[in-house]
Motif scaffolding. Structure first.
Motif, PDB file in Angstrom:
ATOM      1  N   LEU A  87      34.028  51.589  48.760  1.00  0.00           N
ATOM      2  CA  LEU A  87      32.766  51.159  48.183  1.00  0.00           C
ATOM      3  C   LEU A  87      32.647  49.645  48.257  1.00  0.00           C
ATOM      4  N   VAL A  88      31.435  49.172  48.558  1.00  0.00           N
ATOM      5  CA  VAL A  88      31.191  47.738  48.574  1.00  0.00           C
ATOM      6  C   VAL A  88      31.006  47.289  47.128  1.00  0.00           C
ATOM      7  N   PRO A  89      31.773  46.301  46.676  1.00  0.00           N
ATOM      8  CA  PRO A  89      31.661  45.869  45.282  1.00  0.00           C
ATOM      9  C   PRO A  89      30.327  45.167  45.021  1.00  0.00           C
ATOM     10  N   ASN A  90      29.856  45.245  43.797  1.00  0.00           N
ATOM     11  CA  ASN A  90      28.635  44.579  43.372  1.00  0.00           C
ATOM     12  C   ASN A  90      29.007  43.140  43.001  1.00  0.00           C
ATOM     13  N   ILE A  91      28.768  42.231  43.931  1.00  0.00           N
ATOM     14  CA  ILE A  91      29.181  40.835  43.749  1.00  0.00           C
ATOM     15  C   ILE A  91      28.461  40.191  42.576  1.00  0.00           C
ATOM     16  N   GLU A  92      27.195  40.503  42.386  1.00  0.00           N
ATOM     17  CA  GLU A  92      26.451  39.944  41.248  1.00  0.00           C
ATOM     18  C   GLU A  92      27.102  40.353  39.925  1.00  0.00           C
ATOM     19  N   ALA A  93      27.511  41.605  39.823  1.00  0.00           N
ATOM     20  CA  ALA A  93      28.160  42.082  38.593  1.00  0.00           C
ATOM     21  C   ALA A  93      29.516  41.413  38.406  1.00  0.00           C
ATOM     22  N   LEU A  94      30.268  41.229  39.489  1.00  0.00           N
ATOM     23  CA  LEU A  94      31.582  40.591  39.386  1.00  0.00           C
ATOM     24  C   LEU A  94      31.466  39.128  38.978  1.00  0.00           C
ATOM     25  N   ALA A  95      30.334  38.497  39.298  1.00  0.00           N
ATOM     26  CA  ALA A  95      30.132  37.094  38.937  1.00  0.00           C
ATOM     27  C   ALA A  95      29.716  36.931  37.476  1.00  0.00           C
ATOM     28  N   ARG A  96      29.292  38.010  36.843  1.00  0.00           N
ATOM     29  CA  ARG A  96      28.870  37.927  35.430  1.00  0.00           C
ATOM     30  C   ARG A  96      30.048  37.934  34.472  1.00  0.00           C
ATOM     31  N   GLU A  97      31.200  38.359  34.937  1.00  0.00           N
ATOM     32  CA  GLU A  97      32.368  38.491  34.061  1.00  0.00           C
ATOM     33  C   GLU A  97      33.425  37.447  34.374  1.00  0.00           C
ATOM     34  N   PRO A  98      34.128  36.947  33.354  1.00  0.00           N
ATOM     35  CA  PRO A  98      35.249  36.051  33.630  1.00  0.00           C
ATOM     36  C   PRO A  98      36.420  36.819  34.234  1.00  0.00           C
ATOM     37  N   TRP A  99      37.196  36.107  35.040  1.00  0.00           N
ATOM     38  CA  TRP A  99      38.396  36.669  35.667  1.00  0.00           C
ATOM     39  C   TRP A  99      39.614  35.971  35.070  1.00  0.00           C
ATOM     40  N   LEU A 100      40.674  36.724  34.812  1.00  0.00           N
ATOM     41  CA  LEU A 100      41.945  36.138  34.391  1.00  0.00           C
ATOM     42  C   LEU A 100      42.786  35.942  35.645  1.00  0.00           C
ATOM     43  N   SER A 101      43.137  34.702  35.943  1.00  0.00           N
ATOM     44  CA  SER A 101      43.917  34.431  37.156  1.00  0.00           C
ATOM     45  C   SER A 101      45.412  34.419  36.833  1.00  0.00           C
ATOM     46  N   PHE A 102      46.195  34.697  37.865  1.00  0.00           N
ATOM     47  CA  PHE A 102      47.647  34.645  37.747  1.00  0.00           C
ATOM     48  C   PHE A 102      48.236  34.394  39.119  1.00  0.00           C
ATOM     49  N   GLN A 103      49.511  34.044  39.131  1.00  0.00           N
ATOM     50  CA  GLN A 103      50.190  33.745  40.393  1.00  0.00           C
ATOM     51  C   GLN A 103      51.257  34.777  40.695  1.00  0.00           C
ATOM     52  N   LEU A 104      51.380  35.054  41.970  1.00  0.00           N
ATOM     53  CA  LEU A 104      52.444  35.895  42.500  1.00  0.00           C
ATOM     54  C   LEU A 104      52.894  35.263  43.815  1.00  0.00           C
ATOM     55  N   ASP A 105      54.140  34.864  43.878  1.00  0.00           N
ATOM     56  CA  ASP A 105      54.716  34.299  45.098  1.00  0.00           C
ATOM     57  C   ASP A 105      53.875  33.132  45.635  1.00  0.00           C
ATOM     58  N   GLY A 106      53.385  32.280  44.733  1.00  0.00           N
ATOM     59  CA  GLY A 106      52.629  31.103  45.124  1.00  0.00           C
ATOM     60  C   GLY A 106      51.170  31.370  45.484  1.00  0.00           C
TER      61      GLY A 106
END
Length: 158
Positions: A3-22
């Motif tokens: 499925l193609v993600p709804n980019i507009e919807a993904l931009a409305r929510e904050p994302w929690l970032s994290f690192q894995l192997d740099g």
């Protein structure tokens, strides 16, 4: 993902970032129940290679996956063990921990900065939904159900 993600919807929510192997990854903040210090999960005999084991978290059994192994990254230990955390992700009634090298910032992306990831072949369980340019590199947003193998047909399996 098919499925193609709804980019507009993904931009409305904050994302929690994290690192894995740099490398930088993120999950939607609404899919995170908590972030805890690294623990020593109890191993589960015969489990998948990327499942570190299970933890007891406030009366619940929570499977804990190794983020590096799940995404096919280096199996080496992170540079600073004091920054290692377990991001507890949720989907419907399921909770699954993901061990990460370090938790980063909360990101609030703009829709025009989000793009579909480059086409990759050979991985039907690739959890990368979209990517966003960030600090001269990129952040890959991960789909929690795919990341944690919580497919609709496997309601009771993490």
């Amino acid at each position: 993902m098919s499925l193609v993600p709804n980019i507009e919807a993904l931009a409305r929510e904050p994302w929690l970032s994290f690192q894995l192997d740099g490398q930088h990854y993120a999950v939607l903040l609404s899919r995170v129940s908590e972030v805890i210090r690294d623990a020593s999960p109890t191993p589960v005999p015969g489990a998948a290679d990327d499942l570190l084991g299970i933890c007891h978290l406030r009366g619940n059994i929570v499977p804990v996956m190794d983020g590096r192994r799940r995404l096919g990254l280096s199996h080496s230990e992170p540079g600073d063990p004091s920054t290692v955390r377990i991001v507890v992700c949720t989907h419907e009634s399921h909770r699954v921990g993901l061990r990460v090298d370090a938790v980063g910032d909360l990101l609030q992306p703009k829709a025009d900065a989000i793009q579909l990831p480059p086409a990759r072949s050979g991985r039907v369980d690739d959890p990368v939904q979209v990517v966003m340019g960030w600090h001269g590199g990129f952040v890959a947003l991960l789909d929690v159900p795919t990341l944690c193998r919580l497919h609709k047909e496997l309601k009771d399996v993490a």
